[in-house]
Every structure is written in C-alpha cells, then in structure tokens.
Design a protein around this motif. Structure first.
Motif, PDB file in Angstrom:
ATOM      1  N   THR A  99       0.828  -1.212   0.000  1.00 28.78           N
ATOM      2  CA  THR A  99       0.000   0.000   0.000  1.00 28.78           C
ATOM      3  C   THR A  99       0.858   1.254   0.000  1.00 28.78           C
ATOM      4  O   THR A  99       0.531   2.240  -0.672  1.00 28.78           O
ATOM      5  CB  THR A  99      -0.944  -0.006   1.209  1.00 28.78           C
ATOM      6  N   TRP A 103       0.589   4.029  -2.808  1.00 29.61           N
ATOM      7  CA  TRP A 103       0.148   5.341  -2.317  1.00 29.61           C
ATOM      8  C   TRP A 103       1.080   6.433  -2.839  1.00 29.61           C
ATOM      9  O   TRP A 103       0.620   7.436  -3.392  1.00 29.61           O
ATOM     10  CB  TRP A 103       0.168   5.297  -0.795  1.00 29.61           C
ATOM     11  N   ILE A 126      -5.198   3.751  -5.075  1.00 30.47           N
ATOM     12  CA  ILE A 126      -4.770   2.613  -4.281  1.00 30.47           C
ATOM     13  C   ILE A 126      -5.518   1.353  -4.706  1.00 30.47           C
ATOM     14  O   ILE A 126      -4.937   0.265  -4.790  1.00 30.47           O
ATOM     15  CB  ILE A 126      -4.969   2.904  -2.783  1.00 30.47           C
TER      16      ILE A 126
END
Length: 206
Positions: A99, A103, A126
């Motif tokens: 993530t 991101w 995302i």
C-alpha cells in the motif's frame, strides 16, 4: 527484494489470518465512512486538502487524498472493489509495504501530470494498485497458484483498468494509471527470493 516472512504455524493459523484481514478492511471502511461523514458536516471543506499538482503545499495532499471523497457515492464506488482487493492484499502478508508503494507512486503521478487547476481526492489510485499487484505478483513470485488467482482477478475486476486511460471528465485517470504502475512496482519489491538450484560442476554439486 523484501523476503516473504510468512512461516507455517499451527493448523488454525489460516483462519486467524482471514479474520485479521476481515478486521483490517472493516476498520479501513469504518475510518473512511467516518471521515466522509465529518466532511459532509463541514460542507466538503476537507476536500480542499487533496493533491494540488506541482504545488509544494499540494504535496501534502498525497498523504490526505486517499482519505477524502467527493461524497458517499464516490466513497462507496471505491469501497465496493476496495474491500475485496484489500482483503486479499492483507492476506498476502505485505499489505503495509504494498500500500505504501502504491500510495506514493499514485500520488506523485497525480502531482506531476494532472492539470494545474485540479484538486484530486479519493482512494481509487490505491484500489487500482491493489488490483495490478494481485494480477502480477504470481509472475514475480513464480507461484502458479498466485498466477491463477491473478487470472481470476482479471476476469472479475479487470474491466476497471480502462479507468487508467484518459476519458471520463472529472475522473483522475492519472491517479488510476500511476496507481496501477505502483501495484506492479509493489509486486516487484515484495517478491520472494527464490533459493538457487545447486549447479553441476564436473559431475558433482556445488
């Protein structure tokens, strides 16, 4: 590459991982709904803290944008695929690293190439990154089951990848595109190191 730290434990461990993944995505959804409720009470003023391209202050928007949505319809549109994809990303054991890569990659892409008069918000970058991560990670890990899982993901959610192309007004294809790129990068970064096969050396192993 980051080594796979998953190790076999007691037989009921898989159920524990599944429960942890359910809790993680439930907390994520609850936080996003709470923030959108607060934003609604504040007449959408939080949305101004999204990504403002090529503005030094707008760089902070990379941090805040995935938490912000234009309205509840926008939020639900991201959560419908997001909770499913996020669940399987958590099960991968690399949710934080994956993530984080997505991101930053998605946010920087928006900051670099989006129109200068725009403010980009939403977690769709995302979501796109999670999608591509799940599609390609099997190739990086050389894992046939993950490859088959990626094929299933393509059949179910692959159609949304069209959102990474310019088209619909008001939709950040830049965030989608760079989110998807971030998913591939995350798969490469978190790929398992494979042990080398012993090499033959004049009739023996070494």
């Amino acid at each position: 590459m980051i080594p796979d730290t998953t190790s076999p434990t007691k037989p009921d461990a898989p159920w524990g991982r599944w429960l942890s993944a359910v809790i993680a995505v439930a907390v994520m959804a609850a936080v996003l709904f709470a923030i959108e409720l607060i934003d609604t009470v504040m007449d959408g003023r939080l949305d101004a803290h999204g990504i403002v391209p090529r503005s030094w202050s707008g760089l902070l928007g990379i941090l805040w944008a995935p938490f912000l949505h234009a309205d509840f319809a926008h939020l639900v549109g991201n959560l419908l695929p997001g909770v499913v994809l996020g669940f399987f990303v958590v099960l991968s054991g690399h949710a934080v690293a994956v993530t984080a890569v997505i991101w930053v990659t998605s946010g920087l892409g928006v900051w670099l190439i989006s129109p200068s008069d725009s403010v980009t918000i939403g977690a769709s970058g995302i979501v796109f990154g999670w999608l591509t991560f799940l599609i390609v990670r099997g190739a990086f890990n050389r894992d046939v089951w993950q490859v088959l899982g990626g094929i299933v993901v393509v059949f179910i959610y692959g159609g949304i990848l069209w959102g990474a192309l310019p088209g619909t007004a008001g939709v950040s294809w830049q965030g989608h595109l760079f989110g998807a790129i971030g998913g591939v990068l995350a798969a490469a970064v978190t790929a398992r190191d494979k042990p080398e096969k012993p090499a033959l050396d004049q009739g023996g192993f070494r």
